[in-house]
Design a protein around this motif. Structure first.
Motif, short mmCIF file in Angstrom:
data_model
loop_
_atom_site.label_atom_id
_atom_site.label_comp_id
_atom_site.label_asym_id
_atom_site.label_seq_id
_atom_site.Cartn_x
_atom_site.Cartn_y
_atom_site.Cartn_z
N THR A 92 33.33 39.63 62.99
CA THR A 92 31.95 39.63 62.50
C THR A 92 31.56 40.90 61.75
N ASN A 93 32.19 42.03 62.06
CA ASN A 93 31.79 43.30 61.46
C ASN A 93 32.72 43.78 60.35
N VAL A 94 34.02 43.57 60.53
CA VAL A 94 34.99 44.16 59.60
C VAL A 94 35.57 43.14 58.63
N LEU A 95 35.86 41.94 59.11
CA LEU A 95 36.49 40.93 58.27
C LEU A 95 35.66 40.55 57.04
N PRO A 96 34.31 40.41 57.13
CA PRO A 96 33.54 40.05 55.92
C PRO A 96 33.75 41.02 54.77
N MET A 97 33.78 42.32 55.06
CA MET A 97 34.02 43.31 54.00
C MET A 97 35.44 43.19 53.48
N SER A 98 36.38 42.93 54.37
CA SER A 98 37.79 42.81 53.96
C SER A 98 37.99 41.64 53.00
N ILE A 99 37.22 40.58 53.19
CA ILE A 99 37.33 39.41 52.31
C ILE A 99 36.91 39.77 50.89
N VAL A 100 35.78 40.51 50.75
CA VAL A 100 35.31 40.89 49.41
C VAL A 100 36.30 41.84 48.75
N ILE A 101 36.84 42.79 49.52
CA ILE A 101 37.86 43.69 48.98
C ILE A 101 39.07 42.88 48.52
N GLY A 102 39.43 41.89 49.33
CA GLY A 102 40.56 41.02 48.97
C GLY A 102 40.33 40.27 47.66
N LEU A 103 39.08 39.85 47.42
CA LEU A 103 38.77 39.18 46.16
C LEU A 103 39.00 40.12 44.97
N GLY A 104 38.65 41.40 45.16
CA GLY A 104 38.90 42.39 44.11
C GLY A 104 40.38 42.55 43.83
N ILE A 105 41.19 42.53 44.89
CA ILE A 105 42.65 42.62 44.72
C ILE A 105 43.17 41.43 43.92
N VAL A 106 42.70 40.23 44.27
CA VAL A 106 43.13 39.01 43.57
C VAL A 106 42.73 39.07 42.10
N LEU A 107 41.49 39.48 41.82
CA LEU A 107 41.02 39.58 40.43
C LEU A 107 41.88 40.54 39.62
N GLN A 108 42.22 41.67 40.23
CA GLN A 108 43.04 42.65 39.52
C GLN A 108 44.44 42.12 39.26
N ARG A 109 45.00 41.44 40.22
CA ARG A 109 46.34 40.88 40.03
C ARG A 109 46.35 39.81 38.93
N CYS A 110 45.24 39.06 38.83
CA CYS A 110 45.18 37.95 37.85
C CYS A 110 44.78 38.41 36.45
N PHE A 111 43.81 39.37 36.38
CA PHE A 111 43.19 39.66 35.08
C PHE A 111 43.34 41.10 34.61
N LYS A 112 43.87 42.00 35.43
CA LYS A 112 44.05 43.40 35.04
C LYS A 112 42.74 44.01 34.53
N LEU A 113 41.78 44.17 35.43
CA LEU A 113 40.47 44.71 35.06
C LEU A 113 40.56 46.21 34.77
N ASP A 114 39.59 46.71 34.04
CA ASP A 114 39.54 48.13 33.67
C ASP A 114 38.84 48.92 34.77
N ILE A 115 39.60 49.67 35.55
CA ILE A 115 39.04 50.39 36.69
C ILE A 115 38.06 51.48 36.26
N LYS A 116 38.31 52.11 35.10
CA LYS A 116 37.42 53.18 34.65
C LYS A 116 36.04 52.64 34.29
N THR A 117 35.99 51.45 33.74
CA THR A 117 34.68 50.83 33.43
C THR A 117 33.93 50.55 34.72
N LEU A 118 34.63 50.01 35.71
CA LEU A 118 34.00 49.72 36.99
C LEU A 118 33.51 51.00 37.68
N THR A 119 34.30 52.07 37.61
CA THR A 119 33.88 53.31 38.26
C THR A 119 32.65 53.90 37.58
N LYS A 120 32.59 53.78 36.26
CA LYS A 120 31.41 54.29 35.55
C LYS A 120 30.17 53.47 35.88
N LEU A 121 30.33 52.16 36.03
CA LEU A 121 29.19 51.33 36.45
C LEU A 121 28.69 51.77 37.82
#
Length: 308
Positions: A10-39
């Motif tokens: 209930t406390n840790v897994l929900p955050m882990s799921i969202v982080i996992g979605l970011g991992i999947v997006l990066q593996r699929c689409f190669k997002l620009d990390i510097k743009t995200l950090t600036k945002l």
């Protein structure tokens, strides 16, 4: 043990799921990390900081307590990491990277949702987390920028970089407007609400993208250093916090909130600074990755022992 797994789910897994979605997006689409950090640096983080400081009921007494705790924790952890630095004889760049990996912890995109889940949205504990988040936002944007640049850059350039960070202006403005009871005009309040609402999701996704951009094997040459960093952050942090709250005699709820706030993994800020200023980015990324993965168990354990 059922309580332990309940906390995990209930406390840790929900955050882990969202982080996992970011991992999947990066593996699929190669997002620009510097743009995200600036945002995160220039939009979402300042927006949620302003909103929380302006709207959350925080007494001056509580601010004093939490600031005293924060300073004492920073000093204790700094001493720990300096002992390691001297024993390991690091290069100047590695010294700053190790300091950042221990001193900067994920009080915002990990700490805020963790606080909401662990304490069921209590306003008292959220106020504590907001103050910790404020200090953890200031530290990387001031000392952190100085730390990664002091050994290689003109100091005037370092100070220009520090003063270009919106967060150092947002905090005093939020306190001033709240103290003077100045209302936020609706045309400004609405964009702030939109941006602050995007913070947690975007920050967790950004962390996932950075993790997805890394090799998930720690190099043998840096395995010991990454392990030391994770130990000082995930074990040393809450132990030092526990010692401080006992010394200061805080009530149980305040003590619990402060200990939980100190148990979170290494902040993404350490990676953002390393990437932005080209300073041991691989070590910084590995430190965030390892501490984030291990925190699934260590943070759950901290909450479990606090409930006991």
């Amino acid at each position: 043990m059922p309580i332990f797994f309940h906390i995990l789910l209930t406390n840790v897994l929900p955050m882990s799921i969202v982080i996992g979605l970011g991992i999947v997006l990066q593996r699929c689409f190669k997002l620009d990390i510097k743009t995200l950090t600036k945002l995160n640096f220039y939009l979402f983080s300042p927006a949620i900081m302003f909103k929380l400081l302006y709207e959350t009921e925080i007494s001056y007494g509580l601010i004093g307590k939490v600031l005293l705790f924060f300073v004492m924790l920073a000093v204790l952890q700094y001493i720990m990491v300096e002992i390691v630095i001297r024993l390991r004889c690091y290069s100047p760049g590695m010294k700053s990277a190790m300091r950042n990996s221990v001193l900067f912890y994920n009080s915002a995109n990990y700490g805020i949702p963790l606080n909401q889940l662990a304490f069921h949205g209590l306003k008292e504990t959220m106020a504590i987390q907001v103050i910790i988040m404020m200090m953890q936002a200031l530290l990387p944007n001031t000392y952190g920028v100085y730390n990664v640049n002091a050994h290689k850059a003109d100091m005037r350039k370092v100070w220009r970089t520090i003063f270009s960070m919106p967060i150092i202006y947002v905090i005093p403005v939020a306190f001033m407007m709240r103290g003077l009871q100045i209302p936020v005009p609706q045309p400004i309040a609405t964009p702030i609400a939109y941006l602050s609402g995007a913070f947690i999701g975007t920050a967790l996704i950004t962390l996932g993208v950075q993790l997805g951009n890394m090799k998930w094997v720690v190099k043998k040459t840096m395995a010991l250093d990454v392990s030391i960093s994770a130990f000082l952050r995930l074990i040393g942090g809450p132990l030092a916090a526990w010692l401080i709250v006992i010394l200061l005699g805080f009530d149980k709820l305040t003590a619990a909130a402060l200990i939980v706030s100190s148990a979170v993994p290494t902040s993404l800020s350490s990676v953002l600074l390393a990437v932005e200023f080209d300073n041991e980015a691989e070590f910084a990324s590995q430190s965030v990755f390892v501490s984030t993965v291990l925190s699934v168990l260590t943070v759950t354990a901290v909450i479990f022992f606090l409930q006991l």
